[in-house]
Enzyme design. Structure first.
Site, PDB file in Angstrom:
ATOM      1  N   PHE A   1       0.850  -1.186   0.000  1.00 50.77           N
ATOM      2  CA  PHE A   1       0.000   0.000   0.000  1.00 50.77           C
ATOM      3  C   PHE A   1       0.896   1.250   0.000  1.00 50.77           C
ATOM      4  O   PHE A   1       1.872   1.317   0.732  1.00 50.77           O
ATOM      5  CB  PHE A   1      -0.881  -0.043   1.249  1.00 50.77           C
ATOM      6  CG  PHE A   1      -2.001   0.944   1.258  1.00 50.77           C
ATOM      7  CD1 PHE A   1      -3.164   0.694   0.548  1.00 50.77           C
ATOM      8  CD2 PHE A   1      -1.892   2.120   1.974  1.00 50.77           C
ATOM      9  CE1 PHE A   1      -4.205   1.607   0.572  1.00 50.77           C
ATOM     10  CE2 PHE A   1      -2.929   3.040   1.997  1.00 50.77           C
ATOM     11  CZ  PHE A   1      -4.093   2.775   1.290  1.00 50.77           C
TER      12      PHE A   1
ATOM     13  N   ASP B   1       1.691  -4.729   8.770  1.00 49.34           N
ATOM     14  CA  ASP B   1       0.505  -3.905   8.586  1.00 49.34           C
ATOM     15  C   ASP B   1      -0.695  -4.840   8.458  1.00 49.34           C
ATOM     16  O   ASP B   1      -0.756  -5.666   7.540  1.00 49.34           O
ATOM     17  CB  ASP B   1       0.645  -3.019   7.336  1.00 49.34           C
ATOM     18  CG  ASP B   1      -0.468  -1.975   7.281  1.00 49.34           C
ATOM     19  OD1 ASP B   1      -1.615  -2.312   7.644  1.00 49.34           O
ATOM     20  OD2 ASP B   1      -0.200  -0.845   6.863  1.00 49.34           O
TER      21      ASP B   1
ATOM     22  N   TYR C   1     -11.123   1.145  10.320  1.00 51.08           N
ATOM     23  CA  TYR C   1     -12.327   1.531   9.577  1.00 51.08           C
ATOM     24  C   TYR C   1     -12.654   0.581   8.437  1.00 51.08           C
ATOM     25  O   TYR C   1     -13.615   0.784   7.721  1.00 51.08           O
ATOM     26  CB  TYR C   1     -12.206   2.972   9.050  1.00 51.08           C
ATOM     27  CG  TYR C   1     -10.909   3.277   8.317  1.00 51.08           C
ATOM     28  CD1 TYR C   1     -10.722   2.885   7.004  1.00 51.08           C
ATOM     29  CD2 TYR C   1      -9.880   3.952   8.950  1.00 51.08           C
ATOM     30  CE1 TYR C   1      -9.543   3.161   6.334  1.00 51.08           C
ATOM     31  CE2 TYR C   1      -8.701   4.239   8.301  1.00 51.08           C
ATOM     32  CZ  TYR C   1      -8.530   3.836   6.988  1.00 51.08           C
ATOM     33  OH  TYR C   1      -7.362   4.106   6.347  1.00 51.08           O
ATOM     34  N   LYS C   2     -11.858  -0.481   8.270  1.00 46.63           N
ATOM     35  CA  LYS C   2     -12.140  -1.466   7.221  1.00 46.63           C
ATOM     36  C   LYS C   2     -12.985  -2.590   7.832  1.00 46.63           C
ATOM     37  O   LYS C   2     -14.160  -2.381   8.117  1.00 46.63           O
ATOM     38  CB  LYS C   2     -10.820  -1.931   6.616  1.00 46.63           C
ATOM     39  CG  LYS C   2     -10.139  -0.783   5.843  1.00 46.63           C
ATOM     40  CD  LYS C   2      -8.748  -1.080   5.347  1.00 46.63           C
ATOM     41  CE  LYS C   2      -8.208   0.143   4.597  1.00 46.63           C
ATOM     42  NZ  LYS C   2      -6.771   0.074   4.343  1.00 46.63           N
TER      43      LYS C   2
ATOM     44  N   ARG D   1     -12.054  -4.676  -7.367  1.00 50.77           N
ATOM     45  CA  ARG D   1     -11.807  -5.369  -6.095  1.00 50.77           C
ATOM     46  C   ARG D   1     -13.133  -5.563  -5.366  1.00 50.77           C
ATOM     47  O   ARG D   1     -13.892  -4.613  -5.172  1.00 50.77           O
ATOM     48  CB  ARG D   1     -10.849  -4.521  -5.268  1.00 50.77           C
ATOM     49  CG  ARG D   1     -10.255  -5.232  -4.083  1.00 50.77           C
ATOM     50  CD  ARG D   1      -9.248  -4.347  -3.382  1.00 50.77           C
ATOM     51  NE  ARG D   1      -9.880  -3.192  -2.770  1.00 50.77           N
ATOM     52  CZ  ARG D   1      -9.290  -2.402  -1.874  1.00 50.77           C
ATOM     53  NH1 ARG D   1      -8.045  -2.620  -1.531  1.00 50.77           N
ATOM     54  NH2 ARG D   1      -9.924  -1.384  -1.359  1.00 50.77           N
TER      55      ARG D   1
END
Ligand SMILES: *Cc1c(COP(=O)(O)O)cnc(C)c1O
Length: 418
Positions: A127, A204, A229-230, A378
């Protein structure tokens, strides 16, 4: 595999997690096939009341006296994540700052703990923010970055990573689940391989926490960060979490010397002298209100159980793969994730030359995936609130778009947020 809608309905009927869907606002009422919960998870139905209580009672009436409660919140919610979601021990996780800032803090702390070493390792397909933080820290310290190449679909090959590890390496930064493909890393083996050359790994967990078991203690993990928040449904801009293995905490010192990490904070002492525990990784006044929402979201994940979530995530992903093979491959769609369910997190990525146009056409048809470069759609499959029939219906609409060419009328030019 039975690819009928009736088979998907049968899976929903026996899904042990089915009851959680009703505990999210909008799920089942907004008509959306929301396959982007790995970017922003849905809002738990209990969150508005929890926030209202914190605002009206704790802030509105309790005022500054509420700090007696709030002062322990980052560690308390950290403990919930540690024991309910991450397989860590109480006192090893703190909710604070953003993932990017927490990564910076732990990366610098880890590099300081490996003096004389001049190399940081990261994955070329990680990322962006992770790679930027690594590059920035390397530049500031005069270190070199070794970016290890990874397959966009299959993730990082452990043998390739092994080739980048030697006694010059101070710290390795890697994602447990690749954000693009969903490819799962071997956390235990990689941590061991790094330790053999004397390096530390910062994992991560942004796309892993709440989707797959990360078993931090069992896997011997030293350091980790991740967002809430995912799959943890903490809401937009929710604070991140950091994990530091207990045995390592006192050996590490993070670079932002703030008063929330200070021993006897309100003594207002002259010199920085951090507390021995996880709170030495805190910086300044925490986002109390936002952390209330993290507690609700993390609580739901802990209640459902990460093993059950991961099992359902694998099954949902398996349905995407089977339907893509059967329905979409003839239209030029290919799988861009590992085919083996044991090597995937909870999202599946498909590639097609017109992926951005397909994404827009899907959104107009009530399906919310996201687009990822260079040519990928995705599909996030948060097991807490995604049904097998949601997957079936979304794939059916994608099949319809491809069959009719409906996507061809959409602009080729990408939006600012994809
Ligand atoms: C989502 C995500 C982030 C987000 O970082 P923020 O600081 O919260 O913006 C970081 N790293 C990875 C791997 C992610 O998936």
């Amino acid at each position: 595999m039975d690819l009928s809608r009736a088979a998907a309905e049968a899976c929903d009927a026996t899904d042990p997690l089915a009851g959680f869907r009703g505990r999210f606002a909008g799920a089942g009422t907004d008509g959306l096939l929301y396959l982007d919960g790995n970017s922003l998870g849905r809002m738990p139905a209990a969150t508005p009341a929890a926030l209202a209580r914190a605002v009206e009672e704790e802030w509105g009436r309790g005022l500054v006296g509420s700090w007696r409660e709030w002062i322990g919140q980052a560690g308390r919610v950290g403990d919930l994540l540690a024991t309910g979601v991450l397989g860590a021990r109480p006192g090893e996780v703190l909710v604070c700052d953003s993932t990017t800032v927490d990564l910076y803090k732990l990366l610098v702390a880890a590099a300081d703990a490996r003096p004389g070493r001049d190399v940081l390792v990261c994955c070329a397909d990680d990322f962006p923010t992770d790679r930027y933080v690594v590059a920035g820290v390397a530049q500031a310290r005069g270190m070199t970055v070794r970016e290890v190449p990874a397959d966009l679909d299959e993730g990082l090959d452990p043998a390739v990573l092994a080739g980048a590890l030697d006694e010059r390496v101070a710290v390795v930064v890697l994602s447990a689940v690749a954000y693009r493909s969903g490819a799962l890393a071997d956390v235990a083996a990689t941590t061991r391989a790094a330790r053999e050359v004397g390096a530390l790994v910062v994992w991560d967990l942004s796309h892993a926490a709440g989707a797959v078991p990360v078993d931090l203690a069992a896997n011997g993990v030293d350091l980790a960060v991740g967002c809430t928040y995912k799959y943890l449904n903490g809401g937009p801009g929710a604070p991140a979490f950091l994990y530091v293995r207990r045995e390592l905490q006192e050996q590490l010192r993070q670079p932002i010397w703030g008063w929330f990490g200070q021993r006897d904070q309100f003594a207002m002492g002259r010199a920085y002298d951090p507390v021995p525990g996880i709170e030495r990784f805190a910086v300044g006044t925490p986002p109390v209100l936002a952390t209330v929402a993290v507690e609700v979201g993390a609580g739901l994940v802990a209640e459902a159980g990460v093993d059950r979530l991961a099992a359902k995530g694998r099954a949902l992903g398996g349905l995407v793969v089977a339907l893509a093979d059967a329905w979409l491959a003839p239209h030029g769609v290919a799988l861009a994730s590992p085919r083996d369910p044991a090597r995937r997190g909870s999202h599946v990525t498909l590639t097609h030359p017109r992926a951005w146009q397909l994404t827009q056409a899907l959104v107009d048809r009530g399906v919310v995936p996201d687009f990822r470069t260079p040519d990928r759609v995705r599909l996030g499959l948060p097991p807490l609130y995604t049904r097998f029939t949601d997957v079936w219906d979304a794939m059916d609409r994608l099949r319809e778009v491809l069959a009719t060419g409906a996507h061809e009328g959409y602009p080729d030019v990408r939006a600012r947020v994809t």
